[in-house]
Design a protein around this motif. Structure first.
Motif, PDB file in Angstrom:
ATOM      1  N   HIS A   1     -30.537 -13.976  -9.734  1.00  0.00           N
ATOM      2  CA  HIS A   1     -29.883 -12.772 -10.236  1.00  0.00           C
ATOM      3  C   HIS A   1     -30.938 -11.677 -10.401  1.00  0.00           C
ATOM      4  CE1 HIS A   1     -26.167 -15.028 -11.348  1.00  0.00           C
ATOM      5  NE2 HIS A   1     -27.041 -16.013 -11.443  1.00  0.00           N
ATOM      6  N   LEU A   2     -30.693 -10.533  -9.792  1.00  0.00           N
ATOM      7  CA  LEU A   2     -31.620  -9.403  -9.865  1.00  0.00           C
ATOM      8  C   LEU A   2     -30.951  -8.270 -10.629  1.00  0.00           C
ATOM      9  CD1 LEU A   2     -34.396  -8.300  -8.805  1.00  0.00           C
ATOM     10  CD2 LEU A   2     -33.085  -7.256  -6.941  1.00  0.00           C
ATOM     11  N   ALA A   3     -31.637  -7.759 -11.650  1.00  0.00           N
ATOM     12  CA  ALA A   3     -31.107  -6.661 -12.456  1.00  0.00           C
ATOM     13  C   ALA A   3     -32.118  -5.523 -12.475  1.00  0.00           C
ATOM     14  CB  ALA A   3     -30.829  -7.131 -13.884  1.00  0.00           C
ATOM     15  N   LEU A   4     -31.602  -4.266 -12.418  1.00  0.00           N
ATOM     16  CA  LEU A   4     -32.455  -3.083 -12.466  1.00  0.00           C
ATOM     17  C   LEU A   4     -31.928  -2.103 -13.501  1.00  0.00           C
ATOM     18  CD1 LEU A   4     -32.070  -3.927  -9.173  1.00  0.00           C
ATOM     19  CD2 LEU A   4     -33.866  -2.207  -8.997  1.00  0.00           C
ATOM     20  N   VAL A   5     -32.800  -1.610 -14.338  1.00  0.00           N
ATOM     21  CA  VAL A   5     -32.472  -0.582 -15.324  1.00  0.00           C
ATOM     22  C   VAL A   5     -33.586   0.454 -15.315  1.00  0.00           C
ATOM     23  CG1 VAL A   5     -32.098  -0.064 -17.757  1.00  0.00           C
ATOM     24  CG2 VAL A   5     -31.150  -2.166 -16.791  1.00  0.00           C
ATOM     25  N   PRO A   6     -33.248   1.746 -15.013  1.00  0.00           N
ATOM     26  CA  PRO A   6     -31.916   2.253 -14.668  1.00  0.00           C
ATOM     27  C   PRO A   6     -31.469   1.749 -13.290  1.00  0.00           C
ATOM     28  CG  PRO A   6     -33.552   3.956 -14.357  1.00  0.00           C
ATOM     29  CD  PRO A   6     -34.261   2.824 -15.012  1.00  0.00           C
ATOM     30  N   GLU A   7     -30.174   1.863 -13.058  1.00  0.00           N
ATOM     31  CA  GLU A   7     -29.611   1.368 -11.812  1.00  0.00           C
ATOM     32  C   GLU A   7     -30.183   2.127 -10.624  1.00  0.00           C
ATOM     33  OE1 GLU A   7     -25.185   0.256 -10.015  1.00  0.00           O
ATOM     34  OE2 GLU A   7     -25.443   0.882 -12.106  1.00  0.00           O
ATOM     35  N   VAL A   8     -30.408   1.417  -9.535  1.00  0.00           N
ATOM     36  CA  VAL A   8     -30.991   1.973  -8.320  1.00  0.00           C
ATOM     37  C   VAL A   8     -30.054   1.654  -7.155  1.00  0.00           C
ATOM     38  CG1 VAL A   8     -32.950   1.830  -6.716  1.00  0.00           C
ATOM     39  CG2 VAL A   8     -33.352   1.731  -9.186  1.00  0.00           C
ATOM     40  N   ARG A   9     -29.921   2.589  -6.243  1.00  0.00           N
ATOM     41  CA  ARG A   9     -29.105   2.344  -5.050  1.00  0.00           C
ATOM     42  C   ARG A   9     -29.802   1.318  -4.165  1.00  0.00           C
ATOM     43  NH1 ARG A   9     -29.034   4.734   0.081  1.00  0.00           N
ATOM     44  NH2 ARG A   9     -27.026   4.534   1.162  1.00  0.00           N
ATOM     45  N   LEU A  10     -29.094   0.242  -3.844  1.00  0.00           N
ATOM     46  CA  LEU A  10     -29.666  -0.839  -3.060  1.00  0.00           C
ATOM     47  C   LEU A  10     -28.983  -0.942  -1.701  1.00  0.00           C
ATOM     48  CD1 LEU A  10     -29.870  -3.632  -5.821  1.00  0.00           C
ATOM     49  CD2 LEU A  10     -31.695  -2.098  -5.066  1.00  0.00           C
ATOM     50  N   GLN A  11     -29.765  -1.331  -0.713  1.00  0.00           N
ATOM     51  CA  GLN A  11     -29.244  -1.584   0.627  1.00  0.00           C
ATOM     52  C   GLN A  11     -29.516  -3.037   0.991  1.00  0.00           C
ATOM     53  OE1 GLN A  11     -31.443   1.458   2.855  1.00  0.00           O
ATOM     54  NE2 GLN A  11     -29.489   2.485   3.242  1.00  0.00           N
ATOM     55  N   VAL A  12     -28.478  -3.685   1.530  1.00  0.00           N
ATOM     56  CA  VAL A  12     -28.609  -5.077   1.962  1.00  0.00           C
ATOM     57  C   VAL A  12     -28.546  -5.108   3.481  1.00  0.00           C
ATOM     58  CG1 VAL A  12     -27.662  -7.402   1.829  1.00  0.00           C
ATOM     59  CG2 VAL A  12     -27.524  -5.885  -0.159  1.00  0.00           C
ATOM     60  N   VAL A  13     -29.679  -5.491   4.101  1.00  0.00           N
ATOM     61  CA  VAL A  13     -29.760  -5.512   5.560  1.00  0.00           C
ATOM     62  C   VAL A  13     -30.572  -6.730   5.989  1.00  0.00           C
ATOM     63  CG1 VAL A  13     -30.491  -4.292   7.644  1.00  0.00           C
ATOM     64  CG2 VAL A  13     -29.683  -2.990   5.661  1.00  0.00           C
ATOM     65  N   ASP A  14     -30.000  -7.544   6.868  1.00  0.00           N
ATOM     66  CA  ASP A  14     -30.707  -8.665   7.492  1.00  0.00           C
ATOM     67  C   ASP A  14     -31.393  -9.575   6.466  1.00  0.00           C
ATOM     68  OD1 ASP A  14     -29.984  -7.738  10.014  1.00  0.00           O
ATOM     69  OD2 ASP A  14     -31.771  -6.486  10.182  1.00  0.00           O
ATOM     70  N   GLY A  15     -30.658  -9.947   5.441  1.00  0.00           N
ATOM     71  CA  GLY A  15     -31.187 -10.882   4.478  1.00  0.00           C
ATOM     72  C   GLY A  15     -32.182 -10.302   3.498  1.00  0.00           C
ATOM     73  N   GLU A  16     -32.248  -8.960   3.419  1.00  0.00           N
ATOM     74  CA  GLU A  16     -33.167  -8.296   2.502  1.00  0.00           C
ATOM     75  C   GLU A  16     -32.415  -7.296   1.645  1.00  0.00           C
ATOM     76  OE1 GLU A  16     -37.017  -8.221   5.568  1.00  0.00           O
ATOM     77  OE2 GLU A  16     -36.117  -6.350   4.862  1.00  0.00           O
ATOM     78  N   VAL A  17     -32.892  -7.096   0.453  1.00  0.00           N
ATOM     79  CA  VAL A  17     -32.387  -6.043  -0.422  1.00  0.00           C
ATOM     80  C   VAL A  17     -33.509  -5.033  -0.609  1.00  0.00           C
ATOM     81  CG1 VAL A  17     -31.490  -5.486  -2.715  1.00  0.00           C
ATOM     82  CG2 VAL A  17     -30.852  -7.653  -1.612  1.00  0.00           C
ATOM     83  N   ARG A  18     -33.211  -3.769  -0.325  1.00  0.00           N
ATOM     84  CA  ARG A  18     -34.229  -2.721  -0.444  1.00  0.00           C
ATOM     85  C   ARG A  18     -33.729  -1.598  -1.345  1.00  0.00           C
ATOM     86  NH1 ARG A  18     -38.582  -2.768   3.102  1.00  0.00           N
ATOM     87  NH2 ARG A  18     -38.500  -4.397   4.714  1.00  0.00           N
ATOM     88  N   GLY A  19     -34.667  -0.993  -2.043  1.00  0.00           N
ATOM     89  CA  GLY A  19     -34.352   0.148  -2.889  1.00  0.00           C
ATOM     90  C   GLY A  19     -35.628   0.922  -3.183  1.00  0.00           C
ATOM     91  N   ARG A  20     -35.466   2.074  -3.822  1.00  0.00           N
ATOM     92  CA  ARG A  20     -36.642   2.871  -4.189  1.00  0.00           C
ATOM     93  C   ARG A  20     -36.484   3.388  -5.613  1.00  0.00           C
ATOM     94  NH1 ARG A  20     -39.717   6.913  -0.202  1.00  0.00           N
ATOM     95  NH2 ARG A  20     -40.311   4.830   0.530  1.00  0.00           N
ATOM     96  N   LEU A  21     -37.548   3.229  -6.389  1.00  0.00           N
ATOM     97  CA  LEU A  21     -37.580   3.728  -7.762  1.00  0.00           C
ATOM     98  C   LEU A  21     -38.479   4.956  -7.801  1.00  0.00           C
ATOM     99  CD1 LEU A  21     -37.150   0.506  -7.869  1.00  0.00           C
ATOM    100  CD2 LEU A  21     -37.851   0.689 -10.257  1.00  0.00           C
ATOM    101  N   ASP A  22     -37.991   6.022  -8.365  1.00  0.00           N
ATOM    102  CA  ASP A  22     -38.764   7.261  -8.506  1.00  0.00           C
ATOM    103  C   ASP A  22     -39.133   7.397  -9.979  1.00  0.00           C
ATOM    104  OD1 ASP A  22     -39.903   9.677  -7.540  1.00  0.00           O
ATOM    105  OD2 ASP A  22     -38.213  10.780  -8.390  1.00  0.00           O
ATOM    106  N   ILE A  23     -40.410   7.254 -10.304  1.00  0.00           N
ATOM    107  CA  ILE A  23     -40.843   7.129 -11.692  1.00  0.00           C
ATOM    108  C   ILE A  23     -41.723   8.321 -12.087  1.00  0.00           C
ATOM    109  CG2 ILE A  23     -41.980   5.653 -13.384  1.00  0.00           C
ATOM    110  CD1 ILE A  23     -39.570   4.331 -12.115  1.00  0.00           C
ATOM    111  N   PRO A  24     -41.186   9.247 -12.877  1.00  0.00           N
ATOM    112  CA  PRO A  24     -42.015  10.354 -13.373  1.00  0.00           C
ATOM    113  C   PRO A  24     -42.827   9.923 -14.597  1.00  0.00           C
ATOM    114  CG  PRO A  24     -39.771  10.622 -14.138  1.00  0.00           C
ATOM    115  CD  PRO A  24     -39.779   9.390 -13.275  1.00  0.00           C
ATOM    116  N   ALA A  25     -43.818  10.711 -14.960  1.00  0.00           N
ATOM    117  CA  ALA A  25     -44.623  10.419 -16.153  1.00  0.00           C
ATOM    118  C   ALA A  25     -43.721  10.323 -17.377  1.00  0.00           C
ATOM    119  CB  ALA A  25     -45.664  11.513 -16.346  1.00  0.00           C
ATOM    120  N   GLY A  26     -43.958   9.312 -18.194  1.00  0.00           N
ATOM    121  CA  GLY A  26     -43.176   9.116 -19.412  1.00  0.00           C
ATOM    122  C   GLY A  26     -41.933   8.281 -19.236  1.00  0.00           C
ATOM    123  N   ALA A  27     -41.538   8.017 -18.000  1.00  0.00           N
ATOM    124  CA  ALA A  27     -40.322   7.226 -17.747  1.00  0.00           C
ATOM    125  C   ALA A  27     -40.679   5.746 -17.628  1.00  0.00           C
ATOM    126  CB  ALA A  27     -39.634   7.706 -16.486  1.00  0.00           C
TER     127      ALA A  27
END
Length: 613
Positions: A158-184
């Protein structure tokens, strides 16, 4: 693409299992729920099809890593052109001082990853590619609110992300990107089996981080060592603790399988089991720096394991299981092409007579000075070990190095049978065990005569690998360490000199150079190099011992971790990693240097390490 150098990996764990994290934030090795379970991420053993769990910079970056506050919590600081972020990786720690824990603590079968923005803005890529059962079961990936789920057979992640991130499932992989500003801050949490920690939220995850740091703090407070190289000793003790198995008390030799003993080599073995020899030596090292509780748990495990008239194996599964069938995973390409990849270990059925001495020596150290009565079950096991040593020491065996050639009369095996009988006699004299002490004494003295008469080759000027042999073997360096001979004995001094001349290359020691029935080559053995350090210290050659100690440890990772072997030409770490054998030997060597410094007043370690030819 190929795997990073072994030294690029950090270790995280919690005494149920462990994971290796690369410098770019990729978990390339993890077996769940336990050390000896099938791997769910094994990119370490196949860069193309092996799974991983990466949380690292999307852009080129610089990386600095450290363990927080003497714990197993890893903090990695990534600096890109746009900013700085820190990823904190850990597995929730149980009560690290508990006498026993159940095998199914689902809260502990999790990996928690916390991201903090420190400066500017940093983009982090997420790649979640589970490959269950060493890539033998295909994962079914299903996106869910706030994360995703992966299933294969009876297993689930089970994979959980907070805050929620848009995920893509392609060819047996889950990919996403987190954009982290200072202080976050953000969390990425993975759990095996039930949703466990992944089903909770940031408040629970923060609490788990605090609890984990607190548990490691309480455990570290027991460390009473303050001598030379205290930081390296503390780190090595922490590695040994991470290799203990909480649900019972056994100890794993290393958390990996099939990392090669030579680049691209074939000597690739599964070390995710409990070798009685390794466990006893690791216990001795932990006891020497203040961690007696580990011995309580291990000897209780051993007592439950043994039954009268039952042969004691040299190794077991972590739960005490006896079957470790060795198999080759043909579909995996191996670490940097080193094949075969093996699971299980065929050496489990070997005869290795040295285990009796290692176990009785550890028991003697453990029980010495303790007022509590020895549990009857443990006393029976120790008596049985002494009887087996007395009965079997004249037999040939495969020896400490698990030769896959014909059994032979290994000097180090006879030595450890002598240790077994010597320690049994001491335990009996102290009223700890009962047995036929007259028989034990006769056999102990007979072993000593054989070692002196047939173990030393006067023409060679050294103790040899086998009785009446010609080949050198670094395992005879244990003789003064276990008290069989004084370090200053002329035969021992000659042996140290001969090994330094013929088994040493660029300041590192091979275990032997004779045929062992196996194909391929191997690197220098770190434990052998540390045995030489101990011998130098015991001989009062303190500056030489310090110089060699610092030379060996210079090959450690940036976090201080060492593998089983070191390639003397390139300095590359080889073999399973991190290796308990190596880290226990580091501890023992540092203590030996400390004792030698106390005996040689005013002698200090050199500031500069000499260049080895």
């Amino acid at each position: 693409m190929r795997q990073p150098p072994i030294a690029d990996y950090a270790l995280i764990g919690n005494t149920f299992t462990a994971a290796l994290v690369s410098r770019d934030g990729s978990i390339d090795w993890c077996c769940l729920p336990h050390f000896d379970s099938p791997a769910v991420f094994c990119r370490l053993l196949d860069a193309r099809i092996g799974g991983c769990f990466r949380l690292g910079p999307a852009a080129p970056s610089r990386c600095e890593r450290r363990y927080l506050d003497g714990s197993a919590v890893l903090a990695t600081r990534f600096e890109t052109a746009d900013g700085v972020a820190q990823v904190t990786d850990f597995m929730p720690a149980p009560d690290l001082l508990a006498p026993d824990l159940p095998p199914h603590g689902h809260a502990y079968f999790s990996v928690l990853r916390r991201v903090e923005g420190l400066q500017g803005r940093v983009a982090l890529d997420l790649l979640f590619k589970p490959t269950f059962d060493f890539v033998r079961q295909a994962a079914r990936l299903a996106p869910q609110p706030g994360g995703c789920r992966a299933d294969a057979g009876d297993e689930s992640l089970h994979l959980a992300l907070v805050p929620e991130v848009r995920l893509q499932v392609v060819d047996g992989e889950v990919r996403g990107r987190l954009d982290i500003p200072a202080g976050a801050a953000a969390w990425v949490v993975l759990s095996h089996g039930r949703a466990g920690m992944a089903g909770q939220g940031p408040a629970a995850w923060e609490r788990s981080l605090r609890d984990t740091l607190r548990q490691w703090g309480a455990w570290g407070a027991l460390n009473r060592y303050t001598g030379p190289y205290a930081e390296a000793v503390a780190l090595s003790a922490r590695v040994l603790k991470l290799l203990t198995f909480a649900p019972g008390g056994s100890i794993v030799a290393a958390p990996t399988t099939s990392l090669p003993e030579a680049p691209g080599g074939v000597r690739n073995w599964d070390y995710r089991f409990c070798w009685l020899r390794d466990a006893a030596l690791m216990l001795g090292a932990l006891l020497s720096v203040g961690h007696e509780y580990a011995a309580d748990r291990f000897f209780h495990w051993l007592s439950r394991l043994w039954e009268p008239e039952r042969r004691i194996q040299i190794m077991y599964r972590l739960d005490g299981g006896e079957r470790l069938p060795e198999a080759v995973l043909e579909h995996l390409a191996g670490y940097r092409g080193a094949r075969p990849v093996r699971i299980g270990n065929g050496a489990a059925n070997q005869v290795q007579l040295d285990i009796y001495g290692h176990l009785l020596d550890a028991a003697h150290v453990y029980l010495e000075g303790r007022r509590a009565q020895v549990r009857p079950a443990l006393a029976r096991v120790l008596t049985h070990l002494a009887n087996e040593a007395a009965r079997r020491w004249r037999q040939p065996d495969q020896g400490i190095w698990e030769m896959r050639s014909a059994p032979a009369h290994h000097v180090s095996s006879k030595l450890m049978c002598w240790v077994a009988l010597d320690r049994a006699l001491r335990l009996a004299a102290a009223g700890r065990i009962e047995g036929d002490t007259a028989w034990w004494r006769r056999e102990r003295d007979a072993v000593a005569r054989v070692l002196h008469e047939q173990g030393f080759n006067a023409a060679l000027g050294a103790y040899t690998q086998v009785l009446g042999g010609q080949a050198l073997d670094a395992s005879v360096l244990m003789m003064p360490i276990v008290g069989f001979l004084p370090a200053g004995d002329a035969r021992m001094r000659a042996t140290v000199q001969r090994i330094s001349q013929e088994l040493m290359h660029r300041g590192l020691v091979w275990r032997y150079r004779s045929d062992d029935g196996l194909d391929g080559d191997e690197g220098t053995f770190a434990i052998c190099s540390f045995w030489l350090v101990e011998n130098l210290a015991l001989q009062g050659r303190v500056q030489e011992a310090c110089a060699l100690f610092e030379h060996i440890t210079s090959f450690a990772s940036d976090l201080g971790l060492l593998a089983e072997e070191i390639e003397p030409g390139s300095g590359e770490l080889l073999g399973n990693y991190p290796q308990g054998y190596t880290h226990l030997a580091l501890i023992r060597s540092a203590l030996a240097i400390g004792r030698a410094q106390g005996s040689a007043s005013g002698v200090a370690c050199p500031r500069a390490v000499p260049a080895w030819p």
